[in-house]
Design a protein around this motif. Structure first.
Motif, PDB file in Angstrom:
ATOM      1  N   ASP A 202      31.286  18.831  86.569  1.00  0.00           N
ATOM      2  CA  ASP A 202      30.164  17.994  86.977  1.00  0.00           C
ATOM      3  C   ASP A 202      28.822  18.536  86.493  1.00  0.00           C
ATOM      4  O   ASP A 202      27.949  17.775  86.058  1.00  0.00           O
ATOM      5  CB  ASP A 202      30.142  17.844  88.499  1.00  0.00           C
ATOM      6  CG  ASP A 202      31.306  17.015  89.021  1.00  0.00           C
ATOM      7  OD1 ASP A 202      31.898  16.277  88.208  1.00  0.00           O
ATOM      8  OD2 ASP A 202      31.636  17.127  90.218  1.00  0.00           O
ATOM      9  N   SER A 205      28.786  17.804  82.662  1.00  0.00           N
ATOM     10  CA  SER A 205      28.827  16.374  82.320  1.00  0.00           C
ATOM     11  C   SER A 205      27.546  15.665  82.741  1.00  0.00           C
ATOM     12  O   SER A 205      27.083  14.737  82.063  1.00  0.00           O
ATOM     13  CB  SER A 205      30.046  15.705  82.957  1.00  0.00           C
ATOM     14  OG  SER A 205      29.965  15.751  84.376  1.00  0.00           O
ATOM     15  N   ASN A 206      26.941  16.078  83.857  1.00  0.00           N
ATOM     16  CA  ASN A 206      25.685  15.471  84.299  1.00  0.00           C
ATOM     17  C   ASN A 206      24.551  15.734  83.319  1.00  0.00           C
ATOM     18  O   ASN A 206      23.567  14.982  83.266  1.00  0.00           O
ATOM     19  CB  ASN A 206      25.303  15.985  85.688  1.00  0.00           C
ATOM     20  CG  ASN A 206      26.191  15.429  86.789  1.00  0.00           C
ATOM     21  OD1 ASN A 206      26.795  14.366  86.627  1.00  0.00           O
ATOM     22  ND2 ASN A 206      26.287  16.148  87.899  1.00  0.00           N
ATOM     23  N   THR A 217      32.732  11.969  82.032  1.00  0.00           N
ATOM     24  CA  THR A 217      33.579  13.131  81.757  1.00  0.00           C
ATOM     25  C   THR A 217      34.369  13.002  80.462  1.00  0.00           C
ATOM     26  O   THR A 217      35.030  13.958  80.060  1.00  0.00           O
ATOM     27  CB  THR A 217      34.573  13.367  82.903  1.00  0.00           C
ATOM     28  OG1 THR A 217      35.382  12.196  83.070  1.00  0.00           O
ATOM     29  CG2 THR A 217      33.830  13.663  84.209  1.00  0.00           C
TER      30      THR A 217
END
Length: 311
Positions: A202, A205-206, A217
């Motif tokens: 996370d 990917s953010n 993702t």
């Protein structure tokens, strides 16, 4: 740059081939009970399996040493496994390459210096003595968290997560042809290679790390793939294994070629002790190691002396 890398890889293959001491290809391997690397197996069976394990450790300990320096501990492990199958005109080669390195120096936290999981599976149906209709599957990632290290305004060490297991991961599935102009060398080409770029973390990917859309993702790619592999004994005691991957994504900037190349040299000193040198390089236009800056060629060189065990 791309032509230079490809030329270097092919030159290494040609020089080693001239020695005529290389590992035979799968068809030759299965036609004899002992291959040129000394592996023995039942030639009446279709499978040929084996591999190697290499471990090297180094420690530096200093006490009032006038030349300066710092205490350090480093360890590296390399595992290479293969399983090759041949029956009639059908062949199936599988190779797993794993690397992990650890470094600890006085005053700094321990950190990894190498981390790679690379699995390649190639099926082929022979249409001539030098060409197969093929399908390739490849998975490449790393096993542990990786960080970018720096210092803050007070001089304290900082670290920022830049990789994790399946962050990134490259999963490729490609139909194509495999050309085998001489033993030990194969060239796979696919004009319709599908690839999934996965960033299953996370935090990364953010940020849209490695080219995925922010908050996503996975990113789908479709392009042209070239994969070349070569394995040989250069001399009786020195072996070489190399793999080169070039990928052009039709869906985004196809002129920017993705490059990933691995090279492993092993020189045996005794039956169980060897000098190993692993030199890897990569270029990914989507990876920006410094915010606001462009991509850079990535290189990794690991030289060590340690145990080498043939499986």
């Amino acid at each position: 740059m791309k032509k230079l890398l490809l030329g270097t890889f092919l030159l290494a293959a040609a020089v080693s081939y001239a020695q005529d001491n290389g590992r035979t290809d799968i068809k030759s391997d299965l036609a004899t009970k002992v291959d040129k690397n000394g592996r023995t197996y039942d030639s009446t069976k279709n499978w040929n399996k084996g591999g190697s394990l290499s471990v090297n450790v180094a420690q530096t300990s200093l006490g009032n040493w006038s030349g300066g320096g710092t205490d350090a501990l480093s360890a590296n492990a390399f595992v290479n496994l293969y399983a090759d199958y041949l029956k009639g005109k059908n062949s199936w080669t599988n190779n797993l390459n794993m690397q992990y390195g650890y470094l600890k120096t006085s005053g700094l936290d321990g950190r990894k210096s190498a981390d790679l999981i690379d699995f390649v599976s190639l099926y082929g149906h022979s249409v001539s003595s030098k060409m197969d209709v093929s399908a390739l599957f490849r998975l490449r990632t790393q096993g542990f968290k990786g960080y970018t290290y720096g210092t803050d305004a007070d001089g304290n060490e900082t670290k920022t997560l830049n990789s994790n297991f399946f962050a990134p991961a490259y999963i490729t599935l490609a139909p194509g042809i495999t050309y085998k102009p001489f033993k030990n060398f194969n060239l796979f080409l696919s004009p319709v290679a599908a690839r999934a770029l996965v960033v299953a973390d996370d935090f990364l990917s953010n940020q849209g790390a490695y080219g995925v859309d922010s908050g996503k993702t996975m990113k789908f790619q479709l392009g042209f793939l070239l994969n070349a592999g070569y394995t040989a004994d250069i001399t009786k005691t020195i072996s070489y294994t190399g793999n080169l991957e070039l990928y052009s994504n039709y869906l985004q900037d196809p002129q920017n070629i993705y490059i990933f190349m691995t090279n492993t040299f092993a020189a045996k000193l005794t039956k169980a002790i060897a000098v190993t040198w692993n030199f890897n390089l990569a270029y990914d236009d989507l990876y920006r190691p410094v915010e606001g800056k462009g991509p850079k060629l990535q290189t990794q060189s690991i030289l060590g002396v340690g145990l080498l065990y043939k499986l």
